[in-house]
Design a protein around this motif. Sequence first.
Motif, PDB file in Angstrom:
ATOM      1  N   LYS A 166      42.507 -15.259  23.361  1.00 29.76           N
ATOM      2  CA  LYS A 166      42.642 -16.007  24.482  1.00 29.76           C
ATOM      3  C   LYS A 166      43.954 -16.571  24.831  1.00 29.76           C
ATOM      4  O   LYS A 166      44.253 -17.111  25.957  1.00 29.76           O
ATOM      5  N   LEU A 167      45.051 -16.197  24.266  1.00 27.18           N
ATOM      6  CA  LEU A 167      46.427 -16.434  24.921  1.00 27.18           C
ATOM      7  C   LEU A 167      46.808 -14.997  25.591  1.00 27.18           C
ATOM      8  O   LEU A 167      47.710 -15.298  26.625  1.00 27.18           O
ATOM      9  N   VAL A 168      46.743 -13.869  25.046  1.00 30.37           N
ATOM     10  CA  VAL A 168      47.265 -12.778  25.797  1.00 30.37           C
ATOM     11  C   VAL A 168      46.528 -12.467  27.159  1.00 30.37           C
ATOM     12  O   VAL A 168      47.100 -11.945  28.066  1.00 30.37           O
ATOM     13  N   VAL A 169      45.117 -12.534  27.158  1.00 29.88           N
ATOM     14  CA  VAL A 169      44.491 -12.266  28.636  1.00 29.88           C
ATOM     15  C   VAL A 169      44.564 -13.109  29.396  1.00 29.88           C
ATOM     16  O   VAL A 169      45.221 -12.864  30.583  1.00 29.88           O
ATOM     17  N   PRO A 170      44.874 -14.503  29.513  1.00 32.27           N
ATOM     18  CA  PRO A 170      45.157 -15.420  30.406  1.00 32.27           C
ATOM     19  C   PRO A 170      46.816 -15.166  30.867  1.00 32.27           C
ATOM     20  O   PRO A 170      47.117 -15.171  32.062  1.00 32.27           O
ATOM     21  N   LEU A 171      47.740 -15.089  30.171  1.00 30.70           N
ATOM     22  CA  LEU A 171      49.111 -14.659  30.249  1.00 30.70           C
ATOM     23  C   LEU A 171      49.170 -13.356  30.932  1.00 30.70           C
ATOM     24  O   LEU A 171      49.899 -13.468  31.941  1.00 30.70           O
ATOM     25  N   GLY A 172      48.602 -12.404  30.396  1.00 28.96           N
ATOM     26  CA  GLY A 172      48.453 -11.046  31.261  1.00 28.96           C
ATOM     27  C   GLY A 172      47.993 -11.181  32.804  1.00 28.96           C
ATOM     28  O   GLY A 172      48.396 -10.439  33.537  1.00 28.96           O
ATOM     29  N   THR A 173      46.675 -11.983  32.778  1.00 28.16           N
ATOM     30  CA  THR A 173      46.183 -12.127  34.006  1.00 28.16           C
ATOM     31  C   THR A 173      47.375 -12.769  35.072  1.00 28.16           C
ATOM     32  O   THR A 173      47.378 -12.281  36.327  1.00 28.16           O
ATOM     33  N   ALA A 174      47.796 -13.672  34.687  1.00 26.37           N
ATOM     34  CA  ALA A 174      48.785 -14.478  35.499  1.00 26.37           C
ATOM     35  C   ALA A 174      50.034 -13.592  36.191  1.00 26.37           C
ATOM     36  O   ALA A 174      50.159 -13.504  37.238  1.00 26.37           O
ATOM     37  N   VAL A 175      50.440 -12.792  35.115  1.00 21.39           N
ATOM     38  CA  VAL A 175      51.651 -11.794  35.391  1.00 21.39           C
ATOM     39  C   VAL A 175      50.991 -10.767  36.383  1.00 21.39           C
ATOM     40  O   VAL A 175      51.872 -10.388  37.345  1.00 21.39           O
ATOM     41  N   VAL A 176      49.964 -10.049  35.991  1.00 17.50           N
ATOM     42  CA  VAL A 176      49.355  -9.002  36.931  1.00 17.50           C
ATOM     43  C   VAL A 176      49.141  -9.584  38.445  1.00 17.50           C
ATOM     44  O   VAL A 176      49.438  -8.997  39.480  1.00 17.50           O
ATOM     45  N   LEU A 177      48.729 -10.631  38.615  1.00 16.12           N
ATOM     46  CA  LEU A 177      48.048 -11.226  39.847  1.00 16.12           C
ATOM     47  C   LEU A 177      49.279 -11.708  40.688  1.00 16.12           C
ATOM     48  O   LEU A 177      49.416 -11.405  41.715  1.00 16.12           O
ATOM     49  N   LEU A 178      50.427 -12.242  39.816  1.00 17.67           N
ATOM     50  CA  LEU A 178      51.661 -12.228  40.728  1.00 17.67           C
ATOM     51  C   LEU A 178      52.246 -11.233  41.073  1.00 17.67           C
ATOM     52  O   LEU A 178      52.939 -11.163  42.270  1.00 17.67           O
ATOM     53  N   ALA A 179      52.193  -9.925  40.242  1.00 13.09           N
ATOM     54  CA  ALA A 179      52.724  -8.709  40.952  1.00 13.09           C
ATOM     55  C   ALA A 179      52.155  -8.167  41.943  1.00 13.09           C
ATOM     56  O   ALA A 179      52.798  -7.322  42.561  1.00 13.09           O
ATOM     57  N   HIS A 180      50.629  -8.170  41.954  1.00 12.88           N
ATOM     58  CA  HIS A 180      50.089  -7.552  42.846  1.00 12.88           C
ATOM     59  C   HIS A 180      49.412  -8.344  43.954  1.00 12.88           C
ATOM     60  O   HIS A 180      48.857  -7.625  45.061  1.00 12.88           O
TER      61      HIS A 180
END
Length: 533
Positions: A166-180
């Motif tokens: 629950k910590l890794v997926v939301p944080l990773g989602t934010a990073v990927v969306l900001l990058a793409h």
Amino acid sequence: MRAPEAPRRALSLFDLVMLGVGGLVGSGWLFSAQAAATIAGPASIISWILGGLGVSLIGITFAELSTLIPETGGIIRYPEISHGSLVSFLMGWAVIISYAGMPAIEAEAALQYAQNYWPGLYNAAAGTLTSRGLLIATVLLVGFFFLNWIGVKVFARINSQITWIKLVVPLGTAVVLLAHGFHAQNWTADGGFWPHGWAGVFSAISTGGIVFTFTGYRTIFDLAGEARSPSRDLSRALIFALIFVGVVYLMLQLAFISAVPSRLLRGGWSTLHFNAPFANLAVALNLSWLSMILYADAAVSPLGTGLVYAAAFPRTVYALSKNGSVPAFFQRLNRFHVPGPATIISLLIGWTFLLPFPSWQKMVGILSSATIITYMMGPIAAAALRRSAPDWPRPFRLPGLGWIGPIGFIVGSLIFYWGGWSTNRWMAVFLAIGAIIYMGYSYRLAGRPRTDVTRHGLWLVVYFVGMFCLSALGSSNFGGRNWIPAPFDQIVVSLFSLIIYYWGIASAKPVAYQVDQHASDSDLATVAPIAQS
């Protein structure tokens, strides 16, 4: 009748941090970014900052209370000790309303996402579960409470594993969306940064899922009686959980605002609607691999939070029983040292919340209103016990309580007010029912002192009546009749709250001491209070 057993102290600092994070990261991360953005637009970033600081300001007072009184179901036990039966019963009633709906809302959130790959679970047009969805949600609820039934350590082990995801997926989602998908123009789209002004910013705090999300850390204090070293670990667990999760939610809101395709904002932020916000957004950005991860996590995050609240709800019933507000039968523990009868009744009550409430956001408004009420007691109880029990050992003594307490209480009152009359009127009905039940059982049948109402509890009754009147008559920005227009409505709420705060402190009961027979660890305070009239 033999004395009730105490729940087993088995939770470490790591378990408590994961418990707090587990309560904070659930369906809120899946839906709150969109809900807040549709209400406040890009200014929802400010809503998250203000909401997080406001709720934290109230919640930090519980760090002192929980080490002072490290008991199971502490949020209900604190007002019983400081102000007696009426205050604790009304607070407990609000806790029951907010907790009972949490496992149900998390199950519904998981099924709303699951609708995308398992059709027939959720009716998007009506905003309700289908018959099949109701059946699956019932199975999920039974699973939540079963995992809690078999012991707090088993529950903590399962929760810790889920919480990492629950910590890794939301944080990773934010990073990927900001990058793409960073669209700078979104921050000045229709209506600009402030499409609905400060009213939108404040409304998003109460009805956009922000309060609903940030108040999840209270489960740490509900299981304080099962902490291995409460005086050392409870305040640390609170701080760690809030820092971790606060950063994650700010990044998610930033990513959502930036990544929405600009063509979808031609009608303004209020017209934006995704059934599964982050997963739908990933598809719109041609990130199908991310959407698959999100659909999978949409089952893990809400169900993990549902599991946390399924653990906290029975402890609430247990504490109400310890207060004498419900029968002593609910203090019985099963062979795993878990409140067994309380777990069963919690499951039955929780299931009813699957029936009448439709969409996630509509449920969130009511539960957030109930939740913030339960937090309001923290600053008053902490300050009141400083006066009535000044020499009591305080392993954690909150610096600056003299200013944190009144400011926190005012902020909590404003958050409740910002929820709007359309939401708060339901709480008026619920609390009126609770007062009737109290007068029938707790006050008359159980023979509680009359002073619990007249001397120690009248301030809370006046507070509730006053806040509901202000909500109904206040600014039309928050659903009122506009008899008290903005910004004078919020000034009146603040002044009224300040008066109630000091009245509440002055209304505290004196306390005496007795040896705590259940204090099993060396750093636990060896005295417990006996409230006296």
